[in-house]
Design an enzyme around this catalytic site. Structure first.
Site, PDB file in Angstrom:
ATOM      1  N   SER A 262       0.843  -1.192   0.000  1.00 56.90           N
ATOM      2  CA  SER A 262       0.000   0.000   0.000  1.00 56.90           C
ATOM      3  C   SER A 262       0.878   1.242   0.000  1.00 56.90           C
ATOM      4  O   SER A 262       2.077   1.175   0.240  1.00 56.90           O
ATOM      5  CB  SER A 262      -0.899   0.002   1.232  1.00 56.90           C
ATOM      6  OG  SER A 262      -0.122   0.317   2.374  1.00 56.90           O
ATOM      7  N   LYS A 263       0.244   2.363  -0.234  1.00 58.24           N
ATOM      8  CA  LYS A 263       0.962   3.634  -0.243  1.00 58.24           C
ATOM      9  C   LYS A 263       1.576   3.891   1.136  1.00 58.24           C
ATOM     10  O   LYS A 263       2.658   4.459   1.246  1.00 58.24           O
ATOM     11  CB  LYS A 263      -0.026   4.737  -0.618  1.00 58.24           C
ATOM     12  CG  LYS A 263       0.584   6.117  -0.608  1.00 58.24           C
ATOM     13  CD  LYS A 263      -0.288   7.088  -1.360  1.00 58.24           C
ATOM     14  CE  LYS A 263      -0.066   8.549  -0.982  1.00 58.24           C
ATOM     15  NZ  LYS A 263       1.084   8.902  -0.221  1.00 58.24           N
ATOM     16  N   ARG A 264       0.864   3.439   2.171  1.00 60.22           N
ATOM     17  CA  ARG A 264       1.366   3.641   3.538  1.00 60.22           C
ATOM     18  C   ARG A 264       2.712   2.966   3.763  1.00 60.22           C
ATOM     19  O   ARG A 264       3.571   3.496   4.465  1.00 60.22           O
ATOM     20  CB  ARG A 264       0.350   3.087   4.549  1.00 60.22           C
ATOM     21  CG  ARG A 264      -0.845   3.978   4.769  1.00 60.22           C
ATOM     22  CD  ARG A 264      -0.972   4.386   6.239  1.00 60.22           C
ATOM     23  NE  ARG A 264      -0.914   3.244   7.142  1.00 60.22           N
ATOM     24  CZ  ARG A 264      -1.928   2.416   7.361  1.00 60.22           C
ATOM     25  NH1 ARG A 264      -3.073   2.582   6.727  1.00 60.22           N
ATOM     26  NH2 ARG A 264      -1.799   1.420   8.214  1.00 60.22           N
ATOM     27  N   ASP A 267       5.294   5.274   2.444  1.00 60.65           N
ATOM     28  CA  ASP A 267       5.509   6.428   3.328  1.00 60.65           C
ATOM     29  C   ASP A 267       6.329   6.026   4.547  1.00 60.65           C
ATOM     30  O   ASP A 267       7.229   6.733   4.977  1.00 60.65           O
ATOM     31  CB  ASP A 267       4.160   7.002   3.801  1.00 60.65           C
ATOM     32  CG  ASP A 267       3.366   7.582   2.639  1.00 60.65           C
ATOM     33  OD1 ASP A 267       3.989   7.884   1.597  1.00 60.65           O
ATOM     34  OD2 ASP A 267       2.135   7.712   2.764  1.00 60.65           O
TER      35      ASP A 267
END
Ligand code: GLU
Length: 519
Positions: A262-264, A267
């Site tokens: 996921s994008k998380r 990050d």
């Protein structure tokens, strides 16, 4: 039957930036098309206007341009099967929806959202299907007159696909083999909405794949649950003989832990999940991109190609041409591929080091300028040449100090500042300085200045000859202390190379400065 021409498509919905998993899907389609002398189509699936994000389409096109993934036809590329934007194909879909209605394969449903909610309250695990459709307000339960009246009245409706229960539906997947499910678990999917006069994804996708003569549908595993419905739609249209072959690619998994990438994760661990930097038009949020982070497109392509496929041996570095030659759709793995972003950094290192110093210079020059330094391309290329094999220290996500090879042009800057800027102060507490600056060092450095001053030719060879003669005669080992003078600490290239780069005047100036400060 003669072999069909290979025609594949990448069909994103313009709902935001292209996720790295989508890039891999497009890449596999590209490799497969090229390998078979086929066509790759770029279709925009924008039938869900609520999720439309301005700029997404342009972003996707720019991403592929950067990556070197070329389309043969589609939005912005032209071709004989257009238009390639689904929002421009309304009339086409209407005709096919009508065909299903006329053949009794679909029906109109007038149930309002409130009525549907009420049913969900009333019946546990409610699903609109063979068991429940006769309890609902649709063209199967209402008379023709009632239906016509509702339409004349301007009432909104949807068209639902009538799924016949109790059938085994087989999806013949090139990666997964035969995947079968029982049709009883499927619901009567909405194919069309009168409110916006647009089909849903399922109908538009099937109609377009058929009309665009798509031979293979290569897409992410997340679409596998839709595949049985798609098979049934092909049958309902009578298109089963030209149904594309399916291949559902393995999921991309988190670098650590379980579940899909996921994008998380990006990050948290500090790696991009998008090919290019993305500026969200609504929130203004900026998401990092591989391009802006300093990845080379060839490195990213090579890295992604190996997430879910390998050539059957341990070869890792492969150009696009080699990938086209070696790629084998049927050898893709069924199980998810861990997104090992550290490996991505390794690939970038490999590709960056293959580039001559001149190709590092534009990026390096930009970074230098950002740090207030102006130099020449020649000097910058020399620094690259001296430093590109070095190792940098960094702190990993668990706070541990680690080392890795130079993998980005930007890695150079912290290692190369002293080439362009003299140390202002010398830190006596620096470990390297403490170890190498002794009582007698200042005297030795003074003598070395004398040796250097006598040199007319300040080249590496000329310095080497004189300094070696001097050290031999005097029994000195001046190199570490000399390094302290020119660098300020224990970093940098070969001392002769460094001094030759700085030139006689600057070299001596730095030495005098160090002697004065470290006395
Ligand atoms: N529009 C779908 C997507 O966004 C296409 C899925 C498919 O390839 O069938 O990925």
């Amino acid at each position: 039957m003669s072999e069909r021409k290979v025609r594949v498509r990448f069909a994103p919905s313009p709902t935001g930036p292209l996720h790295i998993g989508g890039v891999r899907t497009a890449l596999y389609n590209y490799l497969f098309a090229k390998q078979h002398g086929g066509d790759l189509i770029f279709r925009i699936e924008d039938t869900d206007s609520n999720r439309f994000v301005p700029g997404a389409e342009e972003y996707i096109i720019e991403s592929f341009k950067w990556l070197g993934i070329q389309f043969d036809e589609g939005v912005s590329f032209g071709g004989d099967y257009g238009p390639y934007r689904q929002s421009e194909r309304r009339d086409i879909y209407k005709k096919y929806v009508q065909q299903l209605l006329d053949n009794g394969k679909a029906y109109l449903a007038f149930d309002t959202p409130e009525e549907l909610d009420a049913k969900r309250q009333e019946i546990e695990n409610f699903q609109y299907d063979a068991k429940t459709r006769m309890m609902m307000r649709n063209s199967l339960t209402l008379s023709k007159e009632e239906v016509d009246a509702l339409i004349a009245d301007g009432k909104q409706y949807v068209v639902r696909f009538m799924i016949e229960p109790g059938r085994d539906v087989h999806v013949d997947d090139l990666i997964r083999g035969d995947v079968s499910i029982n049709s009883s678990i499927l619901d009567d999917k909405v194919l069309y909405k009168s409110a916006d006069e647009l089909p849903t994804y399922h109908l538009a996708n099937i109609v377009d794949d058929h009309l665009m003569e798509v031979s293979h549908v290569i897409r992410g595993e997340e679409w596998l649950p839709s595949a049985p419905l798609h098979v049934l739609l092909y049958e309902a249209f009578g298109w089963q003989d030209t149904m594309p072959r399916f291949a559902h690619l393995p999921l991309l998994l988190k670098p650590v832990g379980n579940g899909k990438l996921s994008k998380r994760d990006g990050d948290k661990l500090g790696f991009p999940v998008f090919p290019l930097e993305w500026h969200d038009p609504k929130s203004g949020e900026v998401s990092s991109g591989y391009r802006e982070k300093g990845y080379l497109p060839e490195a990213l392509v090579n890295f992604l190609a190996l997430l879910g496929w390998n050539p059957g041996n341990d070869q890792e570095i492969m150009s696009m041409d080699e990938l086209i030659r070696l790629f084998d759709l049927s050898k893709c793995s069924k199980s998810g591929a861990r997104f090992d972003y550290v490996k991505g950094i390794w690939f970038n290192h490999q590709y960056l080091l293959q580039k001559p110093a001149e190709e590092w210079v534009p990026e390096f020059d930009k970074i230098l300028r950002e740090n207030g330094i102006e130099s020449t391309p020649e000097k910058e290329a020399q620094v690259v040449e001296m430093m590109k094999q070095k190792v940098i220290e960094y702190v990993d996500n668990d706070g541990n100090k680690k080392k890795r090879n130079i993998s980005f042009v930007s890695d150079l800057w912290p290692l190369t500042k002293f080439f362009f800027v003299a140390p202002e102060t010398y830190d006596k507490e620096d470990k390297f300085v403490r170890k190498n600056w002794k009582e007698t060092t200042a005297m030795e450095m003074d003598e070395l200045i004398g040796v250097l001053e006598a040199l007319d030719d300040f080249s590496v060879e000329s310095q080497k000859e004189m300094i070696e003669a001097w050290t031999e005669a005097r029994g000195f080992k001046p190199w570490n202390a000399w390094r302290v003078c020119l660098v300020g600490t224990g970093q940098g290239p070969d001392m002769y190379e460094l001094a030759a780069f700085l030139g006689k005047e600057e070299t001596i100036k730095r030495m005098e400065n160090a002697i004065a400060q470290l006395k």
